[in-house]
Design a protein around this motif. Structure first.
Motif, short mmCIF file in Angstrom:
data_model
loop_
_atom_site.label_atom_id
_atom_site.label_comp_id
_atom_site.label_asym_id
_atom_site.label_seq_id
_atom_site.Cartn_x
_atom_site.Cartn_y
_atom_site.Cartn_z
N ILE A 36 -47.50 44.61 14.20
CA ILE A 36 -46.90 45.76 13.62
C ILE A 36 -47.17 47.04 14.31
O ILE A 36 -47.80 47.40 14.80
CB ILE A 36 -47.70 45.72 12.19
N ASP A 37 -46.35 48.13 13.46
CA ASP A 37 -46.29 49.19 14.39
C ASP A 37 -47.17 50.23 13.25
O ASP A 37 -47.69 49.65 12.51
CB ASP A 37 -44.85 49.95 14.51
N GLU A 38 -46.81 51.65 13.65
CA GLU A 38 -47.83 52.45 13.08
C GLU A 38 -47.48 52.62 11.63
O GLU A 38 -48.18 53.22 10.73
CB GLU A 38 -47.83 53.88 13.85
N LYS A 39 -46.02 52.20 11.46
CA LYS A 39 -45.77 52.61 9.98
C LYS A 39 -46.04 51.08 9.09
O LYS A 39 -45.62 50.75 8.08
CB LYS A 39 -44.39 52.66 9.77
N LYS A 40 -46.73 50.22 9.78
CA LYS A 40 -47.16 48.73 9.41
C LYS A 40 -45.76 47.82 9.04
O LYS A 40 -45.81 46.99 8.27
CB LYS A 40 -47.95 48.82 7.88
N GLU A 41 -44.72 48.21 9.75
CA GLU A 41 -43.58 47.18 10.07
C GLU A 41 -43.76 46.18 11.13
O GLU A 41 -44.12 46.59 12.18
CB GLU A 41 -42.39 47.96 10.15
N ILE A 42 -43.21 45.15 10.64
CA ILE A 42 -43.65 43.85 11.52
C ILE A 42 -42.70 44.22 12.80
O ILE A 42 -41.47 44.57 12.69
CB ILE A 42 -43.31 42.58 10.80
N ILE A 43 -43.17 43.83 13.91
CA ILE A 43 -42.32 43.64 15.32
C ILE A 43 -41.87 42.27 15.73
O ILE A 43 -43.14 41.47 16.02
CB ILE A 43 -43.20 44.06 16.39
N PRO A 44 -40.93 41.73 15.27
CA PRO A 44 -40.61 40.18 15.31
C PRO A 44 -40.97 39.56 16.59
O PRO A 44 -41.13 38.24 17.00
CB PRO A 44 -39.18 40.05 14.76
N THR A 45 -40.68 40.18 17.71
CA THR A 45 -40.88 39.82 19.13
C THR A 45 -42.09 39.71 19.69
O THR A 45 -42.59 39.32 20.67
CB THR A 45 -40.10 40.64 20.15
N LYS A 46 -43.12 40.32 18.74
CA LYS A 46 -44.62 40.42 18.92
C LYS A 46 -45.38 39.40 18.50
O LYS A 46 -46.28 39.78 17.45
CB LYS A 46 -45.01 41.95 18.83
N VAL A 47 -45.35 38.21 18.83
CA VAL A 47 -45.97 37.06 18.18
C VAL A 47 -47.25 36.62 19.23
O VAL A 47 -47.13 36.50 20.41
CB VAL A 47 -45.17 36.11 17.80
N ALA A 48 -48.44 36.06 18.46
CA ALA A 48 -49.56 35.84 19.85
C ALA A 48 -50.29 34.72 18.66
O ALA A 48 -50.07 34.71 17.47
CB ALA A 48 -50.21 36.92 19.95
N ILE A 49 -51.12 34.06 19.55
CA ILE A 49 -52.17 32.95 19.00
C ILE A 49 -53.54 33.55 19.20
O ILE A 49 -53.60 33.73 20.49
CB ILE A 49 -51.77 31.82 19.23
N PHE A 50 -54.48 34.01 18.34
CA PHE A 50 -55.76 34.18 18.78
C PHE A 50 -56.86 33.00 18.43
O PHE A 50 -56.56 32.48 17.65
CB PHE A 50 -56.05 35.60 17.83
N LYS A 51 -57.74 33.04 19.25
CA LYS A 51 -58.89 32.06 18.81
C LYS A 51 -60.04 32.92 18.13
O LYS A 51 -60.48 33.93 18.88
CB LYS A 51 -59.34 31.39 20.01
N GLU A 52 -60.77 32.61 17.22
CA GLU A 52 -61.72 33.31 16.54
C GLU A 52 -63.13 32.58 17.19
O GLU A 52 -63.56 31.48 17.62
CB GLU A 52 -61.90 32.98 15.20
N VAL A 53 -63.79 33.85 17.68
CA VAL A 53 -65.19 33.75 18.18
C VAL A 53 -66.24 34.34 17.53
O VAL A 53 -66.10 35.62 17.36
CB VAL A 53 -65.17 34.15 19.77
N ILE A 54 -67.19 33.56 17.09
CA ILE A 54 -68.11 34.14 16.24
C ILE A 54 -69.52 34.16 16.90
O ILE A 54 -69.99 33.19 17.33
CB ILE A 54 -68.34 33.46 14.86
N GLU A 55 -70.30 35.31 17.02
CA GLU A 55 -71.50 35.40 17.82
C GLU A 55 -72.40 36.33 16.73
O GLU A 55 -72.33 37.23 16.56
CB GLU A 55 -71.16 36.27 18.97
N GLY A 56 -73.24 35.49 16.10
CA GLY A 56 -74.18 35.82 15.20
C GLY A 56 -73.49 36.46 14.10
O GLY A 56 -72.64 35.68 13.43
N ILE A 57 -73.54 37.80 13.66
CA ILE A 57 -72.86 38.44 12.48
C ILE A 57 -71.65 39.11 12.96
O ILE A 57 -70.25 39.40 12.27
CB ILE A 57 -73.54 39.52 11.80
#
Length: 81
Positions: A36-57
């Protein structure tokens, strides 16, 4: 506390993403996100996949770069939408 759908996340480099979907795959949580940009509008070409890593809290996210894993996760995540 972990991430959830529709949450806006800001990376250390100040890029912002909105979480579209999440899934568990081989015991790890993954998120499909869209930029998303600074106006919180979606950028359709900017798609990604993230993995969650939890370390303690602390919760971190790591961008998935393995093309084979990305392909599998994209299929799983799209089926859920």
């Amino acid at each position: 506390m972990g991430l959830s759908i529709n949450t806006i996340i800001t990376l250390e480099n100040k890029e912002k993403y909105v979480v579209l979907n999440e899934t568990m795959y081989e015991g790890k949580k993954y998120f499909m996100v869209m930029g998303i940009d600074e106006k919180k509008e979606i950028i359709p070409t900017k798609v990604a996949i993230f993995k969650e890593v939890i370390e303690g809290i602390d919760t971190y996210i790591v961008k998935v770069k393995d093309s084979e894993l990305m392909s599998k996760l994209t299929e799983v995540l799209r089926e859920q939408i």
